[in-house]
Design an enzyme around this catalytic site. Sequence first.
Site, PDB file in Angstrom:
ATOM      1  N   ARG A   1      71.590  17.255  76.964  1.00  0.00           N
ATOM      2  CA  ARG A   1      71.385  18.010  75.945  1.00  0.00           C
ATOM      3  C   ARG A   1      71.751  19.724  76.407  1.00  0.00           C
ATOM      4  NH1 ARG A   1      65.576  16.133  74.171  1.00  0.00           N
ATOM      5  NH2 ARG A   1      65.470  15.878  76.457  1.00  0.00           N
TER       6      ARG A   1
ATOM      7  N   LYS B   1      64.651  21.102  78.851  1.00  0.00           N
ATOM      8  CA  LYS B   1      63.400  20.682  79.696  1.00  0.00           C
ATOM      9  C   LYS B   1      62.744  21.801  80.697  1.00  0.00           C
ATOM     10  CE  LYS B   1      62.020  16.926  79.555  1.00  0.00           C
ATOM     11  NZ  LYS B   1      60.942  16.973  78.655  1.00  0.00           N
TER      12      LYS B   1
ATOM     13  N   TYR C   1      60.907  22.696  76.083  1.00  0.00           N
ATOM     14  CA  TYR C   1      59.759  21.693  76.182  1.00  0.00           C
ATOM     15  C   TYR C   1      59.087  21.873  77.730  1.00  0.00           C
ATOM     16  CZ  TYR C   1      61.427  19.108  72.147  1.00  0.00           C
ATOM     17  OH  TYR C   1      61.776  18.991  71.057  1.00  0.00           O
TER      18      TYR C   1
ATOM     19  N   HIS D   1      55.510  20.846  78.628  1.00  0.00           N
ATOM     20  CA  HIS D   1      54.549  19.690  78.912  1.00  0.00           C
ATOM     21  C   HIS D   1      53.645  19.973  79.895  1.00  0.00           C
ATOM     22  CE1 HIS D   1      56.153  17.305  75.751  1.00  0.00           C
ATOM     23  NE2 HIS D   1      57.493  17.304  76.371  1.00  0.00           N
TER      24      HIS D   1
ATOM     25  N   GLU E   1      56.875  21.829  72.260  1.00  0.00           N
ATOM     26  CA  GLU E   1      55.972  20.814  71.738  1.00  0.00           C
ATOM     27  C   GLU E   1      54.723  21.419  71.374  1.00  0.00           C
ATOM     28  OE1 GLU E   1      54.762  21.702  75.910  1.00  0.00           O
ATOM     29  OE2 GLU E   1      56.889  21.639  75.098  1.00  0.00           O
TER      30      GLU E   1
ATOM     31  N   SER F   1      60.924  13.355  68.563  1.00  0.00           N
ATOM     32  CA  SER F   1      59.878  12.319  68.263  1.00  0.00           C
ATOM     33  C   SER F   1      60.661  11.430  67.542  1.00  0.00           C
ATOM     34  CB  SER F   1      58.785  12.659  67.491  1.00  0.00           C
ATOM     35  OG  SER F   1      57.986  13.906  68.439  1.00  0.00           O
TER      36      SER F   1
ATOM     37  N   VAL G   1      56.474   9.515  66.270  1.00  0.00           N
ATOM     38  CA  VAL G   1      57.027   8.479  67.215  1.00  0.00           C
ATOM     39  C   VAL G   1      56.856   7.200  66.621  1.00  0.00           C
ATOM     40  CG1 VAL G   1      57.134   7.653  69.705  1.00  0.00           C
ATOM     41  CG2 VAL G   1      57.078  10.090  69.380  1.00  0.00           C
TER      42      VAL G   1
ATOM     43  N   VAL H   1      51.239   8.137  71.554  1.00  0.00           N
ATOM     44  CA  VAL H   1      49.905   9.215  71.301  1.00  0.00           C
ATOM     45  C   VAL H   1      50.224  10.594  71.794  1.00  0.00           C
ATOM     46  CG1 VAL H   1      47.617   9.662  72.215  1.00  0.00           C
ATOM     47  CG2 VAL H   1      48.344   7.246  71.944  1.00  0.00           C
ATOM     48  N   LEU H   2      49.921  11.298  70.826  1.00  0.00           N
ATOM     49  CA  LEU H   2      49.947  12.761  71.118  1.00  0.00           C
ATOM     50  C   LEU H   2      48.975  13.855  70.872  1.00  0.00           C
ATOM     51  CD1 LEU H   2      51.985  15.308  71.842  1.00  0.00           C
ATOM     52  CD2 LEU H   2      52.672  15.432  69.325  1.00  0.00           C
TER      53      LEU H   2
ATOM     54  N   VAL I   1      56.383   6.398  75.282  1.00  0.00           N
ATOM     55  CA  VAL I   1      57.271   7.701  74.802  1.00  0.00           C
ATOM     56  C   VAL I   1      56.262   8.976  75.236  1.00  0.00           C
ATOM     57  CG1 VAL I   1      58.096   8.795  73.146  1.00  0.00           C
ATOM     58  CG2 VAL I   1      58.322   6.409  73.099  1.00  0.00           C
ATOM     59  N   ALA I   2      55.018   8.950  75.454  1.00  0.00           N
ATOM     60  CA  ALA I   2      54.052  10.051  75.926  1.00  0.00           C
ATOM     61  C   ALA I   2      54.016  10.303  77.298  1.00  0.00           C
ATOM     62  CB  ALA I   2      52.731   9.716  75.508  1.00  0.00           C
TER      63      ALA I   2
ATOM     64  N   ASP J   1      55.613  12.405  78.915  1.00  0.00           N
ATOM     65  CA  ASP J   1      55.939  13.667  79.258  1.00  0.00           C
ATOM     66  C   ASP J   1      54.558  14.468  79.136  1.00  0.00           C
ATOM     67  OD1 ASP J   1      56.142  13.706  76.637  1.00  0.00           O
ATOM     68  OD2 ASP J   1      58.282  14.332  76.481  1.00  0.00           O
TER      69      ASP J   1
ATOM     70  N   VAL K   1      60.799   7.033  80.964  1.00  0.00           N
ATOM     71  CA  VAL K   1      62.025   7.940  81.022  1.00  0.00           C
ATOM     72  C   VAL K   1      61.196   9.191  80.313  1.00  0.00           C
ATOM     73  CG1 VAL K   1      64.054   8.954  80.332  1.00  0.00           C
ATOM     74  CG2 VAL K   1      63.834   6.596  81.401  1.00  0.00           C
TER      75      VAL K   1
ATOM     76  N   ASN L   1      62.907  11.877  79.529  1.00  0.00           N
ATOM     77  CA  ASN L   1      63.640  12.859  78.414  1.00  0.00           C
ATOM     78  C   ASN L   1      64.771  11.779  77.852  1.00  0.00           C
ATOM     79  OD1 ASN L   1      65.112  12.051  80.817  1.00  0.00           O
ATOM     80  ND2 ASN L   1      66.567  13.850  80.664  1.00  0.00           N
TER      81      ASN L   1
END
Length: 379
Positions: free
Chosen positions: A20, A80, A99, A101, A123, A139, A184, A244-245, A272-273, A275, A303, A305
């Site tokens: 990206r 990133k 992003y 994190h 984020e 997401s 998500v 979860v976020l 997915v969480a 990061d 992963v 990203n």
Amino acid sequence: MEAVVLIVGVPRETKDNEYRVAMVPAGVTALIDRGHKVLVEQGAGTGSGVSDEDYARAGAEILSDPREIWAKAELIMKIKEPLPSEYKLMQYGQTVFAYLHLASDRALTEAMLESGIIAVGYETVQLPDGSLPCLSPMSEVAGAMSAHIGAYYLSSVHGGRGVLMGAIPGVEPARVVVLGGGTVGTDAAMKAAGLGAQVTVFEISASRMRYLAHVLPKNCTVLYSNRLYIEEALVGADLVIGAVLIPGAKTPKLITRDMLKLMKKGAVIVDVAVDQGGCIETIHPTAHSNPIYFVDGILHYGVSNMPSAFPRTSTFALTNATLPYAIKIADLGVEKAIRRDQSLKSGLNTYLGKVTHEGVADAFGLEYCDPDKVLVGVA
């Protein structure tokens, strides 16, 4: 307009298989039309189908050396977080908008504090209604991807249980557990249900549970999230999707290593969480080049990203959301933009050596500084 001429830098991403780019030519034109200057690293947009010529036609200056971009730009636009090779390039008082994190990365947090940069995390940019405008597009992509990735790795060829997501007459469909009912989780549940799986979504917000019960298809069940119910669901789960976020904070661990023994060998976890630290105790970040590993016979995909696998879609979806904030920072200067826009203020993670986000401070036991106090005197 209180415009100030600002130099905006768009370096090429250095993270493993990150295709990206943080700005497209339309964004370059928008900034230049407002009197600003844009520096783009050579090849920055190639992975997203955007050539150097496209950027040049839009008015950007193309530079081959990322060090020159970091040295000249007052605002760095990235996808990133900066990697260790970029830590030494960060300049005191420079703004990095990406992003980040930080709550899951102490080394990066310390590097940002030491460098004295102004770090604004996509984020953690949050609107008054609680929505996350710069996170939501990715997401949606990651949520949709998670169901398809899980279906792929459930194949025995990849070490999974050999279960097809959709029902075949006379055979039960895959059972999918989704932890979290936000953007998500909702997209993951929708896609998994669309593939024919039997889906259980865990959520803690009563109002969100009511919403999900109305919008999700009939092969989805929404349950209140607690340890007992999750353990019961794990026994039959073929695929678990972590969604979860807590904005800016480290993700709570909803599945411990001890709970893995409840699952069937060859079951798949897609967190997915990851990061933000992940909601599975045994998850750790992986890359597209080496995405999976096994713990106690359970396949883990971590992963960090994921949307980079579909860079053109992801780039344009993300830059639609981030460009208005980039313009505001460029026009007003970062301090005034943050003071005047509450959503940008919520996105401020570090400021000239101080931690300005409670989630980051709590994660590492660092002193939290209220953004309003560190920006005293800025109109």
